[in-house]
Design a protein around this motif. Structure first.
Motif, PDB file in Angstrom:
ATOM      1  N   SER A   1       3.718   0.842  -1.307  1.00 58.62           N
ATOM      2  CA  SER A   1       3.874   0.657  -2.789  1.00 58.62           C
ATOM      3  C   SER A   1       4.313   1.875  -3.702  1.00 58.62           C
ATOM      4  O   SER A   1       3.883   3.119  -3.203  1.00 58.62           O
ATOM      5  CB  SER A   1       2.998  -0.088  -3.479  1.00 58.62           C
ATOM      6  OG  SER A   1       3.213  -0.543  -4.850  1.00 58.62           O
TER       7      SER A   1
ATOM      8  N   ASP B   1      -0.154  -1.794  -1.261  1.00 61.51           N
ATOM      9  CA  ASP B   1       0.253  -2.589  -2.622  1.00 61.51           C
ATOM     10  C   ASP B   1      -0.906  -2.990  -3.364  1.00 61.51           C
ATOM     11  O   ASP B   1      -1.824  -3.691  -2.685  1.00 61.51           O
ATOM     12  CB  ASP B   1       1.220  -3.496  -1.946  1.00 61.51           C
ATOM     13  CG  ASP B   1       1.933  -4.377  -3.020  1.00 61.51           C
ATOM     14  OD1 ASP B   1       1.368  -4.479  -4.198  1.00 61.51           O
ATOM     15  OD2 ASP B   1       3.012  -4.620  -2.904  1.00 61.51           O
ATOM     16  N   PRO B   2      -0.955  -2.636  -4.587  1.00 60.06           N
ATOM     17  CA  PRO B   2      -2.240  -3.059  -5.421  1.00 60.06           C
ATOM     18  C   PRO B   2      -2.100  -4.586  -5.974  1.00 60.06           C
ATOM     19  O   PRO B   2      -3.087  -4.905  -6.514  1.00 60.06           O
ATOM     20  CB  PRO B   2      -1.995  -2.222  -6.776  1.00 60.06           C
ATOM     21  CG  PRO B   2      -0.763  -1.680  -6.903  1.00 60.06           C
ATOM     22  CD  PRO B   2      -0.215  -1.870  -5.371  1.00 60.06           C
ATOM     23  N   GLN B   3      -1.358  -5.371  -4.993  1.00 61.17           N
ATOM     24  CA  GLN B   3      -1.107  -6.776  -5.731  1.00 61.17           C
ATOM     25  C   GLN B   3      -2.349  -7.664  -4.836  1.00 61.17           C
ATOM     26  O   GLN B   3      -2.921  -7.325  -3.839  1.00 61.17           O
ATOM     27  CB  GLN B   3      -0.138  -7.418  -4.853  1.00 61.17           C
ATOM     28  CG  GLN B   3       0.220  -8.829  -5.205  1.00 61.17           C
ATOM     29  CD  GLN B   3       0.986  -8.934  -6.447  1.00 61.17           C
ATOM     30  OE1 GLN B   3       1.953  -8.354  -6.838  1.00 61.17           O
ATOM     31  NE2 GLN B   3       0.068  -9.768  -7.422  1.00 61.17           N
TER      32      GLN B   3
ATOM     33  N   TYR C   1      -2.728  -7.363 -10.418  1.00 60.93           N
ATOM     34  CA  TYR C   1      -2.886  -5.828  -9.949  1.00 60.93           C
ATOM     35  C   TYR C   1      -4.221  -5.468  -9.919  1.00 60.93           C
ATOM     36  O   TYR C   1      -4.944  -5.499 -10.913  1.00 60.93           O
ATOM     37  CB  TYR C   1      -2.044  -4.586 -10.623  1.00 60.93           C
ATOM     38  CG  TYR C   1      -0.865  -4.448 -10.183  1.00 60.93           C
ATOM     39  CD1 TYR C   1       0.001  -5.222  -9.052  1.00 60.93           C
ATOM     40  CD2 TYR C   1      -0.224  -3.287 -10.261  1.00 60.93           C
ATOM     41  CE1 TYR C   1       1.306  -4.838  -8.664  1.00 60.93           C
ATOM     42  CE2 TYR C   1       0.917  -2.860  -9.904  1.00 60.93           C
ATOM     43  CZ  TYR C   1       1.709  -3.870  -8.834  1.00 60.93           C
ATOM     44  OH  TYR C   1       3.130  -3.665  -8.323  1.00 60.93           O
TER      45      TYR C   1
ATOM     46  N   GLU D   1      -0.914   3.506 -13.106  1.00 60.57           N
ATOM     47  CA  GLU D   1      -0.430   3.091 -11.918  1.00 60.57           C
ATOM     48  C   GLU D   1       0.792   4.299 -11.632  1.00 60.57           C
ATOM     49  O   GLU D   1       1.240   4.523 -10.550  1.00 60.57           O
ATOM     50  CB  GLU D   1       0.041   1.774 -11.608  1.00 60.57           C
ATOM     51  CG  GLU D   1      -1.125   0.806 -11.437  1.00 60.57           C
ATOM     52  CD  GLU D   1      -1.435   0.394 -12.807  1.00 60.57           C
ATOM     53  OE1 GLU D   1      -2.171  -0.759 -12.801  1.00 60.57           O
ATOM     54  OE2 GLU D   1      -1.271   0.920 -13.862  1.00 60.57           O
TER      55      GLU D   1
END
Length: 336
Positions: A211, A113-115, A181, A42
């Motif tokens: 992000s 956002d990779p959430q 993630y 990331e």
């Protein structure tokens, strides 16, 4: 010495000389860039720009200072120990304004956002199905995206249990979901439990935070804007190289700083960043990686106000600048 040397180079050229006279190279500007966790894919674009010489081409000697469980790089930025910092998402820009921290966001490396929330495939087909499940969510998640889930999707806080960065409680309870993630936790579950979990990327359901943002000090923006521009541009190029080109140099440097990183996870993470458009999608398609817009910032701010995460009177625009982005830097490197 440099003036004299350059004089003789110019004189030789004017005289039509055919001898090669060395020109003293300009020294690179030393830059310290702090990340918010240990080296991982990331962060790949930044490591790539170091490893493949992109930063050097932009006149920068960049030292990446990894974060981690025992490090807090964010506090080192305003006191001058770092020149740039990689923040998690847009909320930290709002927080800097609220607490009068003299930092400003200058680029957003991730458009999404990779959430994610991760569920058992037999239990959940759509995001709304998660509302009745036990949810394993961290303290940080409760203070941010979960408040948005409460406001916009009527999630129930009484169903939340602490997330300890261990998937075992989730795996043991089919009627549960856990945070993660998109680039990492689903991979761990696939490896450990041998099934493909159902993954809900919150960005695709309205949580439109940027992000992996680049923050710097306000005084650096004011006094060295050309340095900030070079770092932002070179970082964008690094991300294009990492996502679309040969990521081997960046991956080798990541593994050097984090020996626990595996080739399998690196490959998985890059594939998921491309599949979900984490780095390059939406505005960045035309404006370039790192893109930010006022409209997007306002949209996310309004959502966070509605969720009770930030106060409505906050002058959130002080937390970022569009001065260094949206120039289309590197878009020609994207595969046709």
């Amino acid at each position: 010495m440099r003036k004299a040397q350059n004089f003789w180079v110019a004189a030789a050229l004017l005289a039509g000389a055919h001898i090669a006279i060395p020109v003293e190279a300009q020294p690179l500007d030393k830059v310290r860039f702090g990340t918010n966790w240990v080296a991982e894919p990331e962060h790949g674009g930044f490591y790539q720009a170091v490893a493949d010489g992109t930063y050097a081409k932009y006149g920068l000697e960049v030292t990446i200072v990894p974060g981690g469980p025992n490090a807090n790089n964010r506090i080192l930025l305003p006191v001058g120990k770092l020149d740039f910092y990689m923040s998690a998402n847009t909320l930290q820009s709002f927080d800097a304004v609220a607490n009068n921290i003299p930092t400003v966001t200058v680029a957003a490396s991730f458009q999404k956002d990779p959430q994610v929330l991760i569920a058992h495939p037999a239990t959940a087909k759509k995001l709304d199905d998660l509302r009745k499940l036990t949810l394993f969510i961290s303290k940080e998640g409760m203070a941010s995206y979960f408040q948005w889930l409460k406001a916009d999707y009527s999630f129930d806080e009484t169903l939340v249990r602490p997330y300890t960065f261990n998937p075992q409680p989730f795996l043991a309870n089919e009627k549960s979901a856990m945070q993660g993630y998109v680039t990492s936790e689903p991979f761990a579950i696939e490896e450990l439990a041998k099934f493909n979990p159902k993954v809900f990327l919150l960005a695709d359901h309205g949580f439109n935070a940027y992000s992996t943002l680049i923050e710097t000090r306000r005084d650096l923006v004011e006094k060295r804007p050309e340095l900030v521009q070079r770092f932002v541009d070179a970082s964008a190029i690094g991300w294009y190289h990492y996502i679309y080109g040969d990521s081997a140099p960046g991956n080798a440097l990541i593994k050097k700083q984090n020996p626990e990183m595996t080739d399998a996870l690196l490959a998985y993470s890059i594939a998921k960043m491309k599949e979900y458009g984490i780095v390059d999608s939406g505005d960045s398609i035309k404006l370039g990686i790192g893109a930010m817009t006022d409209a997007r910032m306002k949209s996310f701010f309004d959502k966070m106000v509605r969720a009770g995460v930030v106060k409505s009177g906050l002058d959130y625009k002080r937390g970022y600048t569009l001065q260094f982005v949206n120039r289309g830097v590197g878009v020609d490197l994207r595969p046709k």
